[in-house]
Design a protein around this motif. Structure first.
Motif, short mmCIF file in Angstrom:
data_model
loop_
_atom_site.label_atom_id
_atom_site.label_comp_id
_atom_site.label_asym_id
_atom_site.label_seq_id
_atom_site.Cartn_x
_atom_site.Cartn_y
_atom_site.Cartn_z
N VAL A 1 39.23 37.84 46.52
CA VAL A 1 38.30 38.93 46.26
C VAL A 1 39.02 40.27 46.27
CG1 VAL A 1 36.26 40.14 47.13
CG2 VAL A 1 36.35 37.66 47.21
N GLY A 2 40.02 40.41 47.14
CA GLY A 2 40.76 41.67 47.19
C GLY A 2 41.43 41.99 45.87
N LEU A 3 42.00 40.98 45.22
CA LEU A 3 42.61 41.19 43.91
C LEU A 3 41.53 41.49 42.87
CD1 LEU A 3 45.17 41.18 42.22
CD2 LEU A 3 44.89 38.70 41.92
N GLY A 4 40.37 40.84 43.02
CA GLY A 4 39.26 41.10 42.11
C GLY A 4 38.78 42.54 42.19
N VAL A 5 38.73 43.07 43.42
CA VAL A 5 38.33 44.47 43.60
C VAL A 5 39.34 45.41 42.94
CG1 VAL A 5 37.98 46.30 45.31
CG2 VAL A 5 37.05 44.02 45.73
N LEU A 6 40.62 45.07 43.02
CA LEU A 6 41.63 45.88 42.35
C LEU A 6 41.39 45.87 40.84
CD1 LEU A 6 44.27 47.50 42.38
CD2 LEU A 6 45.51 45.30 42.30
N TYR B 1 38.76 46.35 28.95
CA TYR B 1 37.77 46.54 30.01
C TYR B 1 37.07 45.22 30.32
CZ TYR B 1 33.03 47.11 31.72
OH TYR B 1 31.85 46.95 32.40
N ALA B 2 36.68 44.49 29.27
CA ALA B 2 35.97 43.22 29.44
C ALA B 2 36.81 42.21 30.21
CB ALA B 2 35.57 42.66 28.08
N VAL B 3 38.11 42.18 29.96
CA VAL B 3 39.00 41.25 30.65
C VAL B 3 39.03 41.55 32.15
CG1 VAL B 3 41.40 40.55 30.98
CG2 VAL B 3 40.46 40.76 28.66
N PHE B 4 39.28 42.79 32.52
CA PHE B 4 39.38 43.15 33.93
C PHE B 4 38.03 43.06 34.64
CE2 PHE B 4 43.29 45.15 32.33
CZ PHE B 4 44.19 44.67 33.27
N GLU B 5 36.96 43.42 33.94
CA GLU B 5 35.63 43.29 34.54
C GLU B 5 35.31 41.82 34.77
OE1 GLU B 5 32.71 44.59 36.48
OE2 GLU B 5 33.53 46.16 35.19
N GLY C 1 34.39 37.13 38.21
CA GLY C 1 34.70 35.75 38.56
C GLY C 1 35.08 35.59 40.02
N SER C 2 35.88 36.52 40.54
CA SER C 2 36.32 36.42 41.93
C SER C 2 35.17 36.66 42.90
CB SER C 2 37.45 37.41 42.19
OG SER C 2 37.00 38.75 42.03
N ILE C 3 34.36 37.68 42.65
CA ILE C 3 33.26 37.98 43.56
C ILE C 3 32.16 36.92 43.47
CG2 ILE C 3 31.92 39.46 41.98
CD1 ILE C 3 32.51 40.11 45.72
#
Length: 285
Positions: A101-106, A132-136, A141-143
């Motif tokens: 999740v920490g990486l997802g928040v980044l 933007y769509a990729v990083f979002e 996915g992580s959260i």
């Protein structure tokens, strides 16, 4: 008209490739025979795509003649499908790889930066929007994976809820059950501002005093706050539909379809996250 969606708030659709905002000075209203009609709540100077809900005699709005290179419903649907598909694909990668999740928040912060960059750009950039769509998607996915582990089925329920809201708002908008008026727009903007400010205060209080801050994200108050968030998202969709409808009706350039896709994606992500939090609260996690 200005939408509550950040990307539409920054700049509106423009005729023949121009980029004057909706609050610009008076401009010729060529091609819009109903601009200034009493039935049109958005007949404002500088809004070349202000479309009445009904014609001057109460009839339906006649379709605008199509022209090469103009924005169409097909172009909006295809760009939106590609953008959302990219979000889903990236979210699937994050889910399958069990991304922390920490990486997802980044990645969420990166997506925020890209989103703000696009919002302040003069033209829609497909590469920027898809990035933007990729990083979002990686963040979602992580959260989603983390919450789904604590509240089994939460992610799928949030997806179904988001789809249901989209379909319901689209149906009510097309049937004119929801009428986007200036008063409606002002109410949504004020409510959204209050919602965001309360959320920020809740985070600050939680950081300073620990615990759950003002308690807006757990218990009964959290459920109420989550429902308000979903309703606000539904209102954003109605405003976005109005912007797309006006752009199509009055011949916005086809490249504006990417801007529409970006705005709709932002709104759908908002609704999904609110559903995800709401379901997690209801399941007691």
């Amino acid at each position: 008209m200005r939408s509550s969606n950040p990307v539409f708030t920054r700049r509106g659709f423009s005729r023949d490739g121009g980029y004057a905002g909706f609050n610009a000075g008076p401009q010729p209203q060529t091609g819009n025979p109903y601009a200034g009609a009493p039935t049109n709540p958005y007949a404002q100077p500088g809004n070349p795509y202000a479309q009445p809900q009904v014609g001057p005699q109460g009839g339906a709005v006649p379709p605008a003649p199509t022209r090469a290179g103009a924005m169409t419903i097909d172009s909006v649907v295809s760009r939106t499908a590609l953008t959302l598909g990219t979000v889903v694909a990236a979210a699937t990668v994050a889910w399958v790889t069990d991304m922390p999740v920490g990486l997802g928040v980044l990645f969420a912060l990166v997506a925020l930066g890209l989103g703000l960059w696009q919002s302040f750009k003069r033209e829609a950039s497909p590469a920027l929007i898809l990035s933007y769509a990729v990083f979002e998607g990686l963040f979602l996915g992580s959260i989603s994976n983390a919450i789904n582990a604590a509240a089994p089925g939460a992610a799928m329920q949030a997806v179904i809820g988001t789809m249901a809201v989209f379909a319901g708002v689209l149906f009510m908008y097309k049937q004119r059950i929801i009428r986007v008026t200036t008063r409606f727009m002002h109410f949504v903007m004020a409510a959204a501002l209050g919602f965001i400010l309360l959320s920020l205060v809740n985070v600050v209080v939680a950081m300073i005093g620990g615990g759950n801050g003002l308690g807006l994200r757990d218990g009964g108050l959290g459920v109420v706050f989550g429902i308000i968030g979903v309703v606000l998202g539904a209102c954003f969709l109605a405003l976005d539909f109005k912007m797309v409808e006006d752009g199509i009706a009055y011949g916005a350039p086809e490249k504006e379809s990417w801007l529409a896709a970006f705005g709709l994606t932002l709104t759908l992500v908002w609704i999904y996250l609110e559903f995800l939090r709401l379901i997690a609260i209801l399941q007691g996690d």
